[in-house]
Design a protein around this motif. Structure first.
Motif, PDB file in Angstrom:
ATOM      1  N   TYR A  56       7.939   7.007  25.558  1.00  0.00           N
ATOM      2  CA  TYR A  56       7.037   6.599  24.432  1.00  0.00           C
ATOM      3  C   TYR A  56       6.882   5.117  24.443  1.00  0.00           C
ATOM      4  N   SER A  57       5.845   4.448  23.551  1.00  0.00           N
ATOM      5  CA  SER A  57       5.932   3.096  23.240  1.00  0.00           C
ATOM      6  C   SER A  57       5.556   2.802  21.714  1.00  0.00           C
ATOM      7  N   SER A  58       6.059   1.861  21.264  1.00  0.00           N
ATOM      8  CA  SER A  58       6.188   1.609  19.867  1.00  0.00           C
ATOM      9  C   SER A  58       6.132   0.229  19.549  1.00  0.00           C
ATOM     10  N   LEU A  59       4.819  -0.016  18.926  1.00  0.00           N
ATOM     11  CA  LEU A  59       4.739  -1.483  18.556  1.00  0.00           C
ATOM     12  C   LEU A  59       4.332  -1.716  16.923  1.00  0.00           C
ATOM     13  N   ALA A  60       5.154  -2.675  16.793  1.00  0.00           N
ATOM     14  CA  ALA A  60       5.244  -3.094  15.183  1.00  0.00           C
ATOM     15  C   ALA A  60       5.027  -4.814  15.093  1.00  0.00           C
ATOM     16  N   ASN A  61       3.709  -5.068  14.236  1.00  0.00           N
ATOM     17  CA  ASN A  61       3.507  -6.314  14.207  1.00  0.00           C
ATOM     18  C   ASN A  61       3.239  -6.917  12.858  1.00  0.00           C
TER      19      ASN A  61
ATOM     20  N   ILE B 213       1.313 -16.647  11.294  1.00  0.00           N
ATOM     21  CA  ILE B 213       2.549 -16.395  11.856  1.00  0.00           C
ATOM     22  C   ILE B 213       2.529 -14.946  12.072  1.00  0.00           C
ATOM     23  N   SER B 214       2.930 -14.637  13.437  1.00  0.00           N
ATOM     24  CA  SER B 214       2.803 -13.094  13.916  1.00  0.00           C
ATOM     25  C   SER B 214       4.094 -12.855  14.462  1.00  0.00           C
ATOM     26  N   ALA B 215       4.831 -11.737  14.280  1.00  0.00           N
ATOM     27  CA  ALA B 215       5.901 -11.318  14.973  1.00  0.00           C
ATOM     28  C   ALA B 215       5.539  -9.950  15.254  1.00  0.00           C
ATOM     29  N   SER B 216       5.749  -9.682  16.698  1.00  0.00           N
ATOM     30  CA  SER B 216       5.785  -8.245  17.160  1.00  0.00           C
ATOM     31  C   SER B 216       6.948  -7.812  17.887  1.00  0.00           C
ATOM     32  N   ARG B 217       7.090  -6.359  18.025  1.00  0.00           N
ATOM     33  CA  ARG B 217       8.130  -5.916  18.744  1.00  0.00           C
ATOM     34  C   ARG B 217       7.572  -4.707  19.537  1.00  0.00           C
ATOM     35  N   LEU B 218       7.612  -4.536  20.608  1.00  0.00           N
ATOM     36  CA  LEU B 218       7.200  -3.419  21.391  1.00  0.00           C
ATOM     37  C   LEU B 218       8.413  -2.927  22.251  1.00  0.00           C
ATOM     38  N   ASP B 219       8.427  -1.713  21.931  1.00  0.00           N
ATOM     39  CA  ASP B 219       9.420  -0.769  22.548  1.00  0.00           C
ATOM     40  C   ASP B 219       8.737   0.193  23.576  1.00  0.00           C
ATOM     41  N   TYR B 220       9.045   0.107  24.780  1.00  0.00           N
ATOM     42  CA  TYR B 220       8.570   1.066  25.585  1.00  0.00           C
ATOM     43  C   TYR B 220       9.680   1.520  26.477  1.00  0.00           C
ATOM     44  N   ASN B 221       9.417   3.119  26.505  1.00  0.00           N
ATOM     45  CA  ASN B 221      10.108   3.967  27.805  1.00  0.00           C
ATOM     46  C   ASN B 221       9.149   4.554  28.442  1.00  0.00           C
ATOM     47  N   GLY B 222       9.125   4.269  29.694  1.00  0.00           N
ATOM     48  CA  GLY B 222       8.412   4.816  30.815  1.00  0.00           C
ATOM     49  C   GLY B 222       8.671   6.404  30.960  1.00  0.00           C
ATOM     50  N   ILE B 223       7.911   6.747  31.757  1.00  0.00           N
ATOM     51  CA  ILE B 223       8.205   8.283  32.263  1.00  0.00           C
ATOM     52  C   ILE B 223       9.381   8.195  33.273  1.00  0.00           C
ATOM     53  N   GLN B 224       9.600   6.932  33.918  1.00  0.00           N
ATOM     54  CA  GLN B 224      10.862   7.236  34.830  1.00  0.00           C
ATOM     55  C   GLN B 224      11.950   6.869  33.909  1.00  0.00           C
TER      56      GLN B 224
ATOM     57  N   GLY C 258       4.640  -6.448  36.948  1.00  0.00           N
ATOM     58  CA  GLY C 258       3.829  -6.952  35.856  1.00  0.00           C
ATOM     59  C   GLY C 258       3.023  -8.200  36.384  1.00  0.00           C
ATOM     60  N   ASN C 259       2.138  -8.503  35.340  1.00  0.00           N
ATOM     61  CA  ASN C 259       1.472  -9.872  35.734  1.00  0.00           C
ATOM     62  C   ASN C 259       1.313 -10.570  34.246  1.00  0.00           C
ATOM     63  N   GLY C 260       0.921 -11.804  34.367  1.00  0.00           N
ATOM     64  CA  GLY C 260       1.082 -12.718  33.162  1.00  0.00           C
ATOM     65  C   GLY C 260       0.612 -12.438  31.949  1.00  0.00           C
ATOM     66  N   ILE C 261      -0.540 -11.641  32.101  1.00  0.00           N
ATOM     67  CA  ILE C 261      -1.519 -11.319  31.011  1.00  0.00           C
ATOM     68  C   ILE C 261      -0.742 -10.204  30.016  1.00  0.00           C
ATOM     69  N   LEU C 262       0.204  -9.646  30.646  1.00  0.00           N
ATOM     70  CA  LEU C 262       0.899  -8.531  29.522  1.00  0.00           C
ATOM     71  C   LEU C 262       1.499  -9.463  28.669  1.00  0.00           C
ATOM     72  N   ASP C 263       1.660 -10.471  28.494  1.00  0.00           N
ATOM     73  CA  ASP C 263       2.543 -11.330  27.531  1.00  0.00           C
ATOM     74  C   ASP C 263       1.492 -11.935  26.334  1.00  0.00           C
ATOM     75  N   VAL C 264       0.353 -11.578  26.501  1.00  0.00           N
ATOM     76  CA  VAL C 264      -0.600 -11.867  25.246  1.00  0.00           C
ATOM     77  C   VAL C 264      -0.554 -10.754  24.409  1.00  0.00           C
ATOM     78  N   ASN C 265      -0.359 -10.824  23.361  1.00  0.00           N
ATOM     79  CA  ASN C 265      -0.137  -9.770  22.240  1.00  0.00           C
ATOM     80  C   ASN C 265      -1.527  -9.356  21.741  1.00  0.00           C
ATOM     81  N   PRO C 266      -2.189  -8.009  22.037  1.00  0.00           N
ATOM     82  CA  PRO C 266      -3.477  -7.722  21.539  1.00  0.00           C
ATOM     83  C   PRO C 266      -3.495  -8.112  20.039  1.00  0.00           C
ATOM     84  N   GLU C 267      -2.514  -7.917  19.228  1.00  0.00           N
ATOM     85  CA  GLU C 267      -2.596  -8.168  17.969  1.00  0.00           C
ATOM     86  C   GLU C 267      -3.047  -9.523  17.472  1.00  0.00           C
ATOM     87  N   ASP C 268      -2.667 -10.383  18.355  1.00  0.00           N
ATOM     88  CA  ASP C 268      -3.032 -11.788  17.882  1.00  0.00           C
ATOM     89  C   ASP C 268      -4.275 -12.317  18.401  1.00  0.00           C
ATOM     90  N   ILE C 269      -5.006 -11.360  19.191  1.00  0.00           N
ATOM     91  CA  ILE C 269      -6.317 -12.105  19.610  1.00  0.00           C
ATOM     92  C   ILE C 269      -7.172 -11.743  18.531  1.00  0.00           C
TER      93      ILE C 269
END
Lengths: 511, 1105
Positions: free
Chosen positions: B352-357, B371-382, B208-219
Motif C-alpha cells: 500500500y501507499s499512503s500520502l498526506a500533505n 509551508i508544506s508538510a508531507s508524509r508518505l508511507d509505502y509498503n511494497g509487494i516484497q 532509487g534516484n534523486g527525483i523521487l525526493d521532489v514532492n509532487p504536492e509542492d509542484i
C-alpha cells in the motif's frame, strides 16, 4: 581576472582522482605484478577457473557429472584471460604491468635504469611463467605486441604469436635472465618489494632455471632434440644452472626452498565456498582409489577426511578412506556422498594460510627424473624417490601452515617400496610412475600444470563418462576456446580462427 | 575548495515614483467555481497579485490600466480598469495546454507565444490527481516525446526518463532537473555508471534516484524544455533535455490558506506469467535416468504413500502429471503432488501507499509564503520492505523594497527505507531459482528459517539441525531469497536539504539584476545486517553473518547571476539582453565499513564483532563547472521573436588542455496569425512557426580520462609493502575533448475553431559529434576499454500533441493525444569499428549493438539454420540447428512510437479522467523467458506433451528410434511402451529430404530453449514489446462550494483512483512490458528478472480551508 585564474586552477586540481596517484614507481609496479589472486588460492580463481575447468579435465578434483560439465564457461575463462593482460579484478595483469614498467624504465636516466634492472628481470620471469600457462591453455596468444595502451596510450591490436615460437622465446629469455642473475646483487628496495622470494637473487635464479626446465620438458615430445640438448646442458652444470630442487633432499623444508606466494597477513578466507559450491570437495576416484590407497600413501590422512553420516543426531564416520566412482550420476552423488571421503579440512577446505604455489622442488625433481630416464645423464631412480618424498613433505607442509604445528610424515621407505610407487618395470612403466606421481603432486591447486602434463604425457590413465553430456561436449577439450573479450575486438583473430576449436591440440600435445 | 568568482555589480541609485491609484477587487472563476492562484498583473508593470482560495483578489491600479488575469491551464484575459472598482472575471480553460508563461532556462519567464522552441508544460493537477508517489511517474503520456520507465519496486525505485532519443552511447543521459532554479542531484552525476545496469552480478537491490525526493504536492508547474536551443544555457548537463520545476508559492487570501491532500492506494503483483499447471518437476527421460531417477522423473521412495517422490532438484517441469498423489516432500512431510497455480504470486504480498500533505500559505504586500508538510508511507509487494518519507518545504518571497525582493526556498526530505526491494533475478535468470509447479510457496515461507532462527538446513548439512534439515536436495535460490529479504535487514536513512535564495533587484528602469545561491545536500546512512546462517559451532575457518555501515555525503553548491537590460528600440521592436555567470561545485563522499568472514558472536551487529580484518573504504569525488553566457532577444510587433544565446563553459572533468569550450544557439518564433491577420482563415485563431538551431557541449564524467595509479599497502609477513597498479580497467585519455550536440528543430503550433482544437507539431534532427565513448578493446591491448572521442550519433523525430474539446457545456469532454516518433542512429564510429557491443547474452548468440549507419540498439542473433529455400534445416537427431556462423537482425531495443491519449469528462461536479499510454515498436531481450520456456514453465509449453495438446503417439524400437503409431494403440509391435509426447519439427535434413524424425516434447523444449548460444534465441529470448495501457483512471467528485463552505471548506474533492489497471493490448505474454530496471538506455530493452509489476487502486481527498 585573478578570480578567473583561480577558477582555472581549481578545474585542473579537480581533474585528477584524489584517491589515486600519478607517481610511476617500478618497485611498486613490481610488487603489484607479483600480488596476484590468480596465483594465490583465492576463491574466484579456484571456483571459476580451476575447479570447473582444469581440475575437471585432469580429474584432480571431483565434479558432478552434469550435461555441461565439459563445456567451457566463456565468461569465467575470459576473466582469466583478461586478468593476464590487465588488472581486471582477480589477477595482477602481469602483461599490462610489465609494459608499464618498460615505459617507466625507458623514461629513467642510465643510473636509475641500472638499479631498476633487477626488477625488470624478475618481472620478466614471472611474466613468462604466467604467459607460458596461457599458451598451455589456449595455444597462440598475443604477447609481443600486447599492451599497446601501457606502451603508447593508443589502441593497437596485437597479433597472436605462434605458440611454439613463444615457447622458444621464453626458453631463450629465461636463459638470459639466468645469466643476469648470475652477477646481479639484490638491494634494499628489491628485498622489500619482492613479496615472492624476499629479494633472494639465488632463489630467483633457481626459479628461472626450474621454469626453463619445465618448458623444455613440455616441448620434449614435439622437439626432442632441442629439449634434450638444452636440458642436458642444464643438468650437467649445476653451477651455471642451479635449480629449485630443495637441495635434492627428500625430507626438505618447502617454506625455505620453494617459490610460494604466501597469503597476506590480513587474509582470512579459505576454500570452503569454492570447494563445496559445485561439489568439488569429494575425494577423486583415480587419485585416491587407484593411486594412493594401493600404495598406502602417507599423504592420505592429511589430504582426506573419511567423512560419514549423521545418524540419530550422532556423527558416524566412515570406516575407510574411499572415493566415489567417477561414473556416479548426480542423483547417485546426492544420495551416496556421505559414504565416501572428502578433502581434508585442515589442509585444504579451511586452510586460510595456503600459499600460491609458483614452483616446487618436487616438480623440478620429477622433471629431472624424466630427463634422466629418457636421456640418461643422472640417476633417475634416486631423483624420482627424492621427488616423491618431497611431494609427501610438501603436503605435510601445507597441512602444517594451517595449524602452525607441522606434522612429519614418518618413514616413507615402505611407501617408496610399494609396488605401485617403486621405481621398477619397463622404461614406459617408470615414466608412467613419474608422471602419475607428479600429477598427484600438482592436485587441483596446480591443475593447470596437471592438465598440461596429462595432455603431454597421457598419464595417468583417466576415463571420462560421455553419456548424458551435451552434444559436442561429450569429452573434455584439449584446449580452451578464445574468449569473446578478445575475439570480438582483436582484428587479428581471423588469422587464428581456424585453429580455434576445443579439440585442437597445443603444439606440444603430440603423443 | 570552492571557486570564488564574483561579478562586478553596477551600483545605481533607485528612484521611485508614486501614482494616483484605486483598489480594484473581484472574483475570478472558471465554469465550475472560484479559481485560486490566478495571477493578476498590470500590463507594463512588474507588480501583481494572485487570487486567494476563494478566487478573490485585490489590487491597486490606475484607472485606464490593463489588468491581466492568467493561470496555468487557462487562457489569460485582459480587462481595462474603468470606473467600476469591482471586476469579476471568468477564465476559459486553455485546451491547448499552452500556458501563458513558461519558465525557461535560469528561471527566465517568457511568454509561450514568444518561444522559438518546443516546451511542454504539465500542470500541478495532472501530476497529483492519480496518486503517484513521484512526479516523474506522473508524466506518463502527458508530454509528447517523454518516454518513461518506472522500475518495478514502487515508490523507492528509480524512474527513468528519456526524451528525444539518445545523447550518449555509454553515459547515463537522464534529463537535468532544475527545481526553483537550482540543479537537483539525480543519478549518474557522481559517476558514469548509473544504477542497476550490471545484471546478474550487479547490485541486487532496485535503487532509487534523486527525483523521487521532489514532492509532487509542492509542484506548481513543470516544464519540459526540449531541444538544444532551450538547453544551451544550462550547459553540458542539459544535453539530455531540462525539466524545470517551479514549486508552489504563497497565495493571497483572507487569512491563511490551508490545503489538505490525502491519498491511499493498495497494490498487488499483476501481469504475472501464464504458467502451466499440469506437469510437475522432472527432466526428459534420458536426463531423468542420468540423474538416477526413473524414466518418468520420479525417485522410488518407499516412505511415500505413492511409492515414489518427485525430483525436487529438477528445474524442468516435465515430470509426472500433478494429480494429487501423496508423496514425501523435501521436508519429510507427506503432501499432495498438486498444481499450485498461484505459487509465484504467493511470494509477494499486498502493498500500500499512503500520502498526506498539509500546506499553509499566505500572501501580504511584503511577504508571501507557503509551508508544506508531507508524509508518505509505502509498503511494497516484497515482504518486509517499506519506505517512510517526510517532506517539509518552505517557499517564501520577501519584498524588501519595491525594487528588491528575495525568494527563499527550502526543502527538507527525510527518507527511511527498510529492506529496499530486491530483484527476483536469482529466481528468473538462474536454474537454481526455479521451483516446481507443484511447489507450495507457503511451505517454503514456513521453512526457509528454522525454529531456532537460522537459515534452512540443506540435506547435506544435517549435522547443523538433524530435526529440521531437509531430507532431499532442492534448488536453493527461493529459500535464500526469503532469507535475504525477510531475515536480513537493510536500512537506509537519508536526509536531504535543498534550498535556494534568490535576490531580484530592479537596478534602474529596464535593468534588472538577479543573483542566486542554492544547494542540494544529502547525508545518507545505511546499515546492512546479515544474520548468522547456522550456529557458530559449525563454523569452518570463517563464520556467517555480516554487518556493514555506509555513509554518504553528497553536496551540490550552485550560484548564478543574471543581468538583464530590456527596452524598446522603437515602437515596434522590443529588445532585451542578458549576461550571466553560473558556477557549481559537486562533492560526493562515500564511506563503507563492514565485517569480513562473518560474525564472531552470533547476531551481534557491531564492527567489533568481525572474524576477519574489517573492510573499510572511502572515496572522494569532486567537480567544478562554471560558465558565462549571454542572451539577446528581439520582439518585432509581437509576432516575430528572435533569440540568440552563447555560452562559454569550463569543466574540471576534462583534461586541462580541453576543459573550456564555447557554443551558441539561435531560435525564432513567428506568429503568422498575428502577422497576416486579414489573410488567415477565420477559423484559425492562433498559428506560430518555430525554428531553432543550437549547439551544446558536454564533458566526460568525473575522473574518467585521467591516467593514474592505484596505490595500496600490502600486509605481508615481512611488513607493509606498497604496490601500485593501473588505476582503472578503463584506460584514460589526456587528450579527451568535449562532445558536441548540434540540433535543429522546427515547429508549428495552432489553435482553431474557437480554440476547440489545436495542435503542436515539432520536427527535430540532432547530431552528437566526437562522442565520448568507453571504447571496448581486446583484453590484450591492456585494458577493458579506453575513453576516446570517436564517431557520431544522432536522433531524428517528430512530436505531435493535439488537443480538442469535442463537447463543451454542461457535459464536457476534453481530449489530448500525443505521439512521438524517434529514430536514434549511429553515423560513424571511427575507423575499423564495425560494432560496439552494448550487451551480449547467451554466449554472444544475442548482441545489442551500436554500429555505423544503423539504428542504435539493434538486436542481432544467431538464427536457425536454413537451406537455400528458407526451410529450417533439421539435425539427424531431429532438432533445429543453430547457425552460429551468422547473425540476423532481430529488432531494436528502442521503442519506435510512444505517446499518450488522455480524456477528461466532466458533468457538473463529477469528473472522470482516463489516461492511456502506448508504445509501439521495439523489442525486449529476455534470457529468463527463454530459460522458463526451456524449463516447461509456461502454458504454451504444454503443446506436444500429450495427445490433447497435439503430441504424436510412438513407441521406441530396439534401435532407439521413435516410431509413430495410431493414438489408439496401447503397445508397440514388440510390446514396447507407448508414449504420446512426440513431435516432428517441420524442415529438411542436411541432404534436402523432409524431416520425419520424431522427438519427445521433454527433450524438445530444453534443447530448443537451452541456456546457451546453441539454442533458438530468436524465438525464445527476443520479443516484440508494444502495448496500450490503461495507465490512470480518476473518478472525482467536487462538493458544491455551498456545501463545502458549510463544513468550513472552500473546496473539497474526493476521487477514486486507479493506476496501471490493465493492458488493452500487449505483445508480451509472460512478462510485464515495463519490467526493465537498468538506467542505461540499452538496459531499457533487456529483462534480467526484476520484481513483478503492480496494479494499484485507492482514493484521494483534496480539501482547501
Amino acid at each position: 581576472m585573478a578570480s578567473l585564474t583561480a577558477c582555472k586552477k581549481t578545474l585542473e586540481e579537480k581533474y585528477n582522482n584524489p584517491e589515486q596517484s600519478a607517481v610511476q614507481s617500478i618497485p611498486s609496479f613490481f610488487t603489484a605484478l607479483l600480488n596476484s589472486d590468480r596465483i594465490r588460492p583465492a576463491y574466484w580463481n579456484i571456483r571459476t577457473m580451476l575447479l570447473p575447468h582444469t581440475a575437471v579435465y585432469s580429474q584432480t578434483a571431483s565434479f558432478i557429472n552434469e550435461t555441461n560439465v565439459f563445456r567451457q564457461s566463456d565468461s569465467y575463462t575470459g576473466q582469466y584471460w583478461a586478468d593476464f593482460y590487465y588488472p581486471a579484478g582477480n589477477g595482477s595483469g602481469p602483461m599490462a604491468l610489465y609494459r608499464q614498467m618498460e615505459t617507466t624504465f625507458n623514461s629513467l636516466d642510465a643510473a636509475n635504469q641500472a638499479s631498476s634492472q633487477i626488477f625488470m628481470q624478475a618481472a620478466k620471469v614471472q611474466l613468462i611463467d604466467q604467459a607460458s600457462q596461457m599458451v598451455d591453455l589456449w595455444g597462440d596468444i598475443p604477447y609481443s605486441e600486447a599492451g599497446s595502451l601501457e606502451t603508447s596510450q593508443t589502441i593497437k591490436n596485437g597479433n597472436f604469436d605462434d605458440a611454439k615460437a613463444l615457447y622458444t622465446s621464453f626458453i631463450a629469455d629465461l636463459d638470459a635472465a639466468n645469466t643476469f642473475f648470475t652477477t646481479a646483487t639484490t638491494n634494499a628496495s628489491f628485498s622489500k618489494q619482492d613479496i615472492l622470494l624476499l629479494g633472494s637473487v639465488d632463489k630467483w635464479r633457481r626459479y628461472t632455471n626450474s621454469l626453463r626446465l619445465r618448458l623444455l620438458m613440455r616441448i620434449s615430445f614435439v622437439d626432442e632434440a632441442t629439449a634434450k640438448t638444452a636440458v642436458g646442458a642444464m643438468l650437467s652444470n649445476s653451477t651455471k644452472y642451479p635449480l629449485m630442487d630443495g637441495g635434492n633432499v627428500g625430507a626438505y623444508n618447502a617454506a625455505n626452498s620453494d617459490a610460494l606466494l604466501v597469503p597476506l597477513t590480513t587474509n582470512n578466507d579459505n576454500l570452503n565456498s569454492a570447494l563445496t559450491e559445485i561439489g568439488s570437495y569429494y575425494a577423486t576416484d583415480v587419485m585416491l582409489n587407484k593411486v594412493m590407497l594401493p600404495a598406502n600413501d602417507p599423504r592420505i590422512p592429511v589430504m582426506y577426511d573419511k567423512y560419514g553420516a549423521t545418524v540419530d543426531g550422532k556423527f558416524v564416520p566412515n570406516k575407510t578412506y574411499r572415493a566415489m566412482p567417477a561414473t556416479y550420476t548426480s542423483g547417485q552423488t546426492d544420495t551416496a556422498y556421505t559414504k565416501y571421503a572428502i578433502l581434508d579440512s585442515v589442509t585444504f577446505i579451511q586452510n586460510k594460510s595456503l600459499p600460491g604455489i609458483v614452483f616446487t622442488s618436487a616438480e623440478t625433481n620429477f622433471l629431472k627424473a624424466e630427463a634422466f630416464e629418457r636421456w640418461g645423464g643422472g640417476d633417475a631412480k634416486s631423483t624420482y624417490e627424492t621427488a616423491v618424498t618431497q611431494a609427501v613433505y610438501f603436503v605435510y607442509y601445507l597441512n602444517g601452515v594451517s595449524t602452525g604445528k607441522p606434522l612429519t610424515p614418518g618413514d616413507v621407505t615402505p611407501f617408496l617400496a610399494s609396488s605401485t610407487v617403486a621405481y621398477t618395470g619397463t622404461s614406459t612403466e617408470r615414466l608412467a610412475k613419474i608422471w602419475t606421481q607428479k600429477w598427484l603432486n600438482f592436485g587441483f591447486l596446480q591443475s593447470k600444470q596437471a592438465w598440461a602434463e596429462y595432455r603431454r604425457t597421457k598419464f595417468p590413465v583417466l576415463t571420462f563418462t560421455t553419456t548424458g553430456k551435451a552434444t559436442g561436449f561429450e569429452t573434455p577439450p584439449t584446449r580452451l576456446i578464445y574468449p569473446i573479450a578478445e575475439t570480438a575486438y582483436n582484428s587479428n583473430y581471423s588469422k587464428v580462427k581456424a585453429k580455434d576449436t576445443r579439440l585442437t591440440k597445443i603444439f606440444w600435445d603430440v603423443k | 575548495m570552492t571557486c570564488k568568482c564574483s561579478l562586478v555589480l553596477l551600483l545605481v541609485f533607485l528612484a521611485n515614483a508614486a501614482f494616483a491609484q484605486i483598489t480594484v477587487t473581484g472574483t475570478v472563476t472558471d465554469d465550475v467555481g472560484a479559481l485560486p492562484n490566478v495571477s493578476v498583473t498590470i500590463v507594463g508593470k512588474s507588480s501583481g497579485t494572485q487570487t486567494g482560495p476563494n478566487g478573490k483578489y485585490s489590487i491597486a491600479a490606475d484607472k485606464g490600466a490593463v489588468l491581466k488575469f492568467s493561470a496555468v491551464g487557462f487562457k489569460s484575459k485582459q480587462v481595462t480598469v474603468g470606473d467600476n472598482a469591482v471586476i469579476n472575471v471568468q477564465l476559459a480553460e486553455d485546451n491547448g495546454q499552452l500556458s501563458e508563461v513558461v519558465v525557461t532556462a535560469f528561471g527566465i519567464k517568457r511568454e509561450a507565444k514568444a518561444l522559438g522552441y518546443s516546451a511542454s508544460t504539465v500542470s500541478a493537477k495532472e501530476l497529483t490527481e492519480a496518486g503517484n508517489t513521484n512526479f516523474a511517474s506522473a508524466l506518463y503520456g502527458k508530454a509528447a516525446g517523454v518516454k518513461l520507465n518506472t522500475s518495478p519496486g514502487g515508490a523507492s525505485s528509480a524512474v527513468n526518463v528519456q526524451i528525444r532519443g539518445l545523447n550518449s552511447v555509454n553515459y547515463n543521459a537522464q534529463p537535468l532537473y532544475v527545481v526553483d532554479g537550482v540543479i537537483l542531484r539525480n543519478t549518474g552525476q557522481g559517476g558514469a555508471g548509473g544504477l542497476n545496469n550490471g545484471g546478474f552480478y550487479d547490485d541486487q537491490r532496485i535503487r532509487g534516484n534523486g527525483i523521487l525526493d521532489v514532492n509532487p504536492e509542492d509542484i506548481e508547474s513543470l516544464t519540459v524544455l526540449k531541444g538544444a536551443s532551450a538547453t544551451a544555457l544550462y550547459g553540458s548537463d542539459a544535453i539530455a533535455v531540462v525539466i524545470v520545476i517551479t514549486t508552489k508559492k504563497g497565495v493571497k487570501g483572507k487569512g491563511l490558506g490551508i490545503d489538505f491532500n490525502y491519498y491511499g492506494t493498495l497494490e498487488n503483483a499483476a501481469f504475472l506469467p501464464d504458467y502451466q499447471n499440469v506437469y510437475g518437476q522432472g527432466y526428459d527421460r534420458a536426463t531423468n535416468l542420468s540423474v538416477g531417477a526413473q524414466e518418468d522423473g520420479t525417485f522410488v521412495d518407499a516412505a511415500s504413500p505413492a511409492g515414489w517422490r518427485p525430483n525436487f532438484r529438477a528445474y524442468y517441469q516435465f515430470g509426472p502429471k500433478m494429480e494429487g498423489q501423496q508423496v514425501r516432500w523435501w521436508d519429510g512431510s507427506i503432501r499432495s503432488y498438486s498444481p499450485q497455480p498461484d505459487n509465484y504470486k504467493d511470494i509477494f504480498r499486498t502493498g500500500y501507499s499512503s500520502l498526506a500533505n498539509v500546506s499553509i500559505s499566505k500572501q501580504t504586500d511584503d511577504l508571501n509564503y507557503r509551508i508544506s508538510a508531507s508524509r508518505l508511507d509505502y509498503n511494497g509487494i516484497q515482504r518486509e520492505s517499506n519506505q517512510k518519507k517526510n517532506t517539509f518545504s518552505l517557499n517564501s518571497t520577501l519584498k524588501l523594497s519595491p525594487k528588491l525582493s528575495v525568494d527563499l526556498v527550502a526543502n527538507y526530505v527525510n527518507t527511511i527505507t527498510h529492506n529496499r526491494p530486491y530483484l527476483t533475478n536469482r529466481l528468473a535468470a538462474s536454474f537454481d531459482g526455479f521451483f516446481g509447479r507443484n511447489e507450495d510457496v507457503n511451505l517454503i515461507l514456513d521453512k526457509f528459517q528454522t525454529t531456532q532462527g537460522y537459515k534452512w538446513v540443506p540435506f547435506n548439512q544435517t549435522a547443523r539441525n538433524p530435526e529440521e534439515a531437509f531430507i532431499f536436495n532442492v534448488r536453493p535460490n527461493l529459500y535464500d531469497y526469503f532469507w535475504t529479504t525477510q531475515v536480513n535487514t537493510y536500512d537506509e536513512n537519508e536526509n536531504r536539504l535543498y534550498t535556494s535564495a534568490t535576490a531580484n533587484w530592479e537596478v534602474v528602469k529596464n535593468l534588472k539584476l538577479r543573483g542566486r545561491v542554492g544547494n542540494d545536500y544529502t547525508g545518507k546512512n545505511v546499515e546492512d545486517r546479515q544474520f548468522n546462517e547456522y550456529p557458530t559451532a559449525f563454523n569452518g575457518g570463517t563464520s556467517t553473518g555480516a554487518y556493514t555501515v555506509q555513509k554518504g555525503i553528497y553536496s551540490i553548491v550552485y550560484a548564478d547571476a543574471l543581468l538583464t537590460y530590456s527596452n524598446n528600440l522603437s515602437k515596434d521592436l522590443e529588445f532585451s539582453a542578458s549576461a550571466g555567470f553560473t558556477t557549481r561545485s559537486e562533492r560526493y563522499n562515500d564511506q563503507s565499513s563492514g565485517t569480513s568472514n562473518g560474525l564472531v558472536l552470533e547476531n551481534f551487529f557491531s564492527l567489533n564483532n568481525s572474524t576477519g580484518i574489517i573492510n573499510a573504504s572511502s572515496t572522494r569525488q569532486e567537480l567544478t563547472k562554471y560558465g558565462t553566457f549571454g542572451v539577446l532577444n528581439f520582439n518585432y510587433k509581437n509576432f516575430l521573436f528572435l533569440e540568440g544565446t552563447a555560452r562559454q563553459e569550463s569543466a574540471s572533468t576534462l583534461p586541462p588542455e580541453n576543459n573550456s569550450y564555447f557554443y551558441p544557439s539561435v531560435n525564432a518564433g513567428f506568429v503568422f496569425t498575428d502577422a497576416f491577420k486579414s489573410s488567415v482563415p477565420s477559423f484559425l485563431s492562433f498559428g506560430k512557426l518555430r525554428a531553432s538551431y543550437g549547439v551544446v557541449g558536454s564533458p566526460a564524467s568525473l575522473y574518467q580520462s585521467n591516467i593514474l595509479y592505484a596505490l595500496r599497502s600490502l600486509q605481508t609477513p615481512t611488513g607493509s609493502v606498497p604496490q601500485a597498479t593501473l588505476g582503472s580497467s578503463n584506460y584514460g585519455n589526456n587528450f579527451l575533448m568535449p562532445e558536441k550536440k548540434y540540433e535543429k528543430e522546427f515547429g508549428l503550433e495552432t489553435r482553431m475553431f474557437n480554440d476547440r482544437f489545436g495542435f503542436d507539431f515539432t520536427y527535430y534532427d540532432n547530431r552528437i559529434k566526437n562522442i565520448i565513448l568507453n571504447l571496448p578493446v581486446a583484453s590484450s591491448v591492456g585494458a577493458n576499454t579506453q575513453i576516446v572521442n570517436i564517431g557520431e550519433i544522432g536522433n531524428k523525430g517528430y512530436e505531435l500533441a493535439m488537443n480538442g474539446s469535442p463537447l463543451v457545456g454542461r457535459f464536457k469532454w476534453q481530449t489530448r493525444v500525443n505521439v512521438a516518433l524517434n529514430t536514434s542512429k549511429a553515423y560513424s564510429l571511427g575507423q575499423n569499428i564495425d560494432e560496439i557491443r552494448m550487451y551480449t547474452a547467451e554466449g554472444n548468440a544475442i548482441k545489442v549493438l551500436v554500429s555505423p549507419n544503423e539504428k542504435m540498439g539493434n538486436i542481432y542473433v544467431n538464427p536457425l539454420k536454413t537451406d537455400a529455400n528458407g526451410n529450417n534445416v533439421i539435425s539427424s537427431d531431429g532438432f533445429h540447428i543453430i547457425d552460429n556462423t551468422r547473425y540476423v537482425k532481430a529488432g531494436n531495443v528502442q521503442a519506435g512510437v510512444t505517446g499518450g491519449f488522455s480524456n477528461s469528462f466532466s458533468y457538473d461536479n463529477f469528473s472522470l479522467n482516463v489516461l492511456v499510454d502506448y508504445r509501439f515498436g521495439g523489442q525486449l531481450v529476455s534470457s529468463p523467458q527463454k530459460y522458463q520456456l526451456g524449463a516447461g514453465m509456461f502454458k504454451s509449453t504444454l503443446k506436444y506433451r500429450d495427445s490433447e495438446n497435439g503430441g504424436l503417439t510412438y513407441y521406441i524400437n530396439p534401435s532407439g528410434e521413435y516410431v509413430q503409431i495410431p493414438v489408439t494403440q496401447t503397445a508397440g509391435p514388440g510390446g514396447e511402451k507407448v508414449y504420446h509426447d512426440g513431435l516432428i519439427l517441420p524442415g529438411v535434413l542436411e541432404n534436402g529430404q523432409p524431416n520425419t524424425k520424431i522427438i519427445d516434447a521433454a527433450s524438445y523444449y530444453p534443447t530448443e530453449f537451452d541456456a546457451s548460444g546453441n539454442a533458438n534465441n530468436m524465438d525464445g529470448a527476443i520479443y516484440d514489446n508494444s502495448f496500450v495501457k490503461l495507465r490512470e483512471v480518476v473518478l472525482g467528485y467536487r462538493l458544491p462550494s455551498k456545501v463545502a463552505s458549510k463544513i468550513g471548506m472552500s473546496n473539497l474533492r474526493i476521487s477514486l483512483i486507479g493506476r496501471n489497471l490493465l493492458y488493452f493490448w500487449k505483445t508480451l505474454k509472460n512478462l510485464d512490458p515495463e519490467t526493465v530496471i537498468g538506467s542505461q538506455w540499452y538496459k531499457q530493452g533487456v529483462d534480467e528478472g526484476s520484481l513483478p509489476a503492480t496494479r494499484s487502486y485507492g482514493f484521494s481527498i483534496n480539501a482547501s480551508f
